[in-house]
Structure formats: structure tokens, C-alpha cells
Write an enzyme that holds these catalytic residues in place. Sequence first.
Site, short mmCIF file in Angstrom:
data_model
loop_
_atom_site.label_atom_id
_atom_site.label_comp_id
_atom_site.label_asym_id
_atom_site.label_seq_id
_atom_site.Cartn_x
_atom_site.Cartn_y
_atom_site.Cartn_z
CG HIS A 268 -8.19 -32.28 5.73
ND1 HIS A 268 -8.27 -30.95 5.76
CD2 HIS A 268 -6.80 -32.72 5.68
CE1 HIS A 268 -6.75 -30.44 5.92
NE2 HIS A 268 -6.23 -31.59 5.85
CE LYS B 13 1.59 -28.26 7.19
NZ LYS B 13 0.27 -28.93 7.25
NE ARG C 116 -2.07 -32.17 -0.40
CZ ARG C 116 -1.82 -31.10 0.16
NH1 ARG C 116 -2.54 -30.36 0.33
NH2 ARG C 116 -0.60 -31.26 1.06
CB SER D 64 -5.02 -26.14 5.53
OG SER D 64 -5.53 -27.11 5.90
O1 PNS Z 1 -1.73 -32.22 8.07
P1 PNS Z 1 -0.20 -32.25 8.12
O2 PNS Z 1 0.51 -31.05 8.71
O3 PNS Z 1 0.48 -32.89 6.84
O4 PNS Z 1 -0.18 -33.59 9.28
C1 PNS Z 1 1.25 -34.01 9.81
C2 PNS Z 1 1.18 -34.58 11.00
C3 PNS Z 1 0.51 -33.61 12.07
C4 PNS Z 1 0.42 -35.83 10.95
C5 PNS Z 1 2.60 -34.94 11.71
O5 PNS Z 1 3.46 -34.06 11.48
C6 PNS Z 1 2.82 -35.86 12.57
O6 PNS Z 1 2.53 -37.04 12.83
N1 PNS Z 1 2.94 -35.06 13.99
C7 PNS Z 1 2.92 -35.79 15.41
C8 PNS Z 1 4.35 -36.14 15.64
C9 PNS Z 1 5.25 -37.00 15.12
O7 PNS Z 1 4.75 -38.26 15.41
N2 PNS Z 1 6.35 -36.91 14.55
C10 PNS Z 1 7.05 -37.81 14.04
C11 PNS Z 1 6.45 -38.31 12.44
S1 PNS Z 1 7.51 -39.28 11.65
#
Ligand code: PNS
Length: 162
Positions: free
Chosen positions: A19, A43, A93, A131
Site C-alpha cells: 500500500h 470481507k 497485483r 493484508s
Molecule cells: O483494500 P480493498 O479491500 O481491496 O478495498 C476495497 C474497497 C474498500 C475500496 C471497496 O470495497 C469499496 O470501494 N468500498 C466502499 C463501498 C463501495 O463503494 N462499494 C461499491 C464498489 S463498486
Amino acid sequence: MSERRAICPGSFDPITLGHIDIITRAAAMFDKITVVVMKNANKNSGSFTPEERKAFIEKTVGNIKNVEVDIYDGLLADYARQKNACAIIKGLRAMSDFEYEFQMALTNKKLNPEVETIFLTTSTENMYLSSSMVKQIASMGGDISSFVPEEILEEIIKRLKK
Ligand code: PNS
């Protein structure tokens, strides 16, 4: 010209060297970067609270002068609008990330056409770093010193060691 702001969103549970690499590179490309701790609906609630994750991020990239850290419980597309951001930065990645990230990028574009998603390829040494891998290794007493920044290493080990 107005300030060009980008958002680096993620669950950051906890922040890793992967990150930090992406945030540092993004900070060199934009006037302002907002790193935001968000919920990933795929998650579970995670090992660290959003406030703990934010504190870890501040400890490690808080010294970069155009980086700020925030927490947001809602849609990324809405947050980007609120912040008047022109870009969402994500690290890619292996190919296994691609389909899901592509789907999110297209959905976010639909929800907020003003914002572009930009993918930065991860550095080779962070290619398989995540993570969840860090948490698994730490919980079993393994060495995570090459995966997480030194400033937060001890805190993470203390919290995750069973
Ligand atoms: O580190 P991650 O878990 O890959 O991050 C994913 C994250 C938190 C960026 C994604 O789940 C997200 O954008 N969550 C906010 C809610 C949202 O906007 N969901 C719709 C995405 S299309």
C-alpha cells in the site's frame, strides 16, 4: 488550475509495504492524496478498527506532505464527489485482482462519471503481498518484518499473536 486530488481507498487491515508503495507513487503524481479507510462488503469486520487502521496509516505515510488520511462508511463514488477528486488510485497485483477491480472501476464510473480509476502496477516484491497474508503469518508467529513498515511492526505483532 484547480488542485488535482486523488483518492487511495482500501480496507488497510493493516496497511502494508505494498500500500505504501502505491500511496507514495500516487503522491508524486497528484497535488493531494486522500487515503481513505473504507468497508469492503466482501470481507469480514477485520482485525483492526477503522480508527486503528487510520492511525497506522498516519504513522507511516503521514510525513508525506500532500497526503491526508480519512475514514468513510459509504460509497466510494460518493466520497470522491464530496472530495472533488479527479481520480481513484488502485494497486494491481497479479491477474487475479483484475476482474474484480475492473468491475469496481466500471461501477464507480457509472455512479460518478467525473472520476477516473487509475491502476498502478505493484512493485515485483509486493506482487503477492496482502493484508490477509500478513495477518495469517503474524498470528502464527511468523516474521512479517519485510511486509509491514517498521513504525507499526511491533503493534501489529502484539495484537495478532495468539
Ligand atoms: O483494500 P480493498 O479491500 O481491496 O478495498 C476495497 C474497497 C474498500 C475500496 C471497496 O470495497 C469499496 O470501494 N468500498 C466502499 C463501498 C463501495 O463503494 N462499494 C461499491 C464498489 S463498486
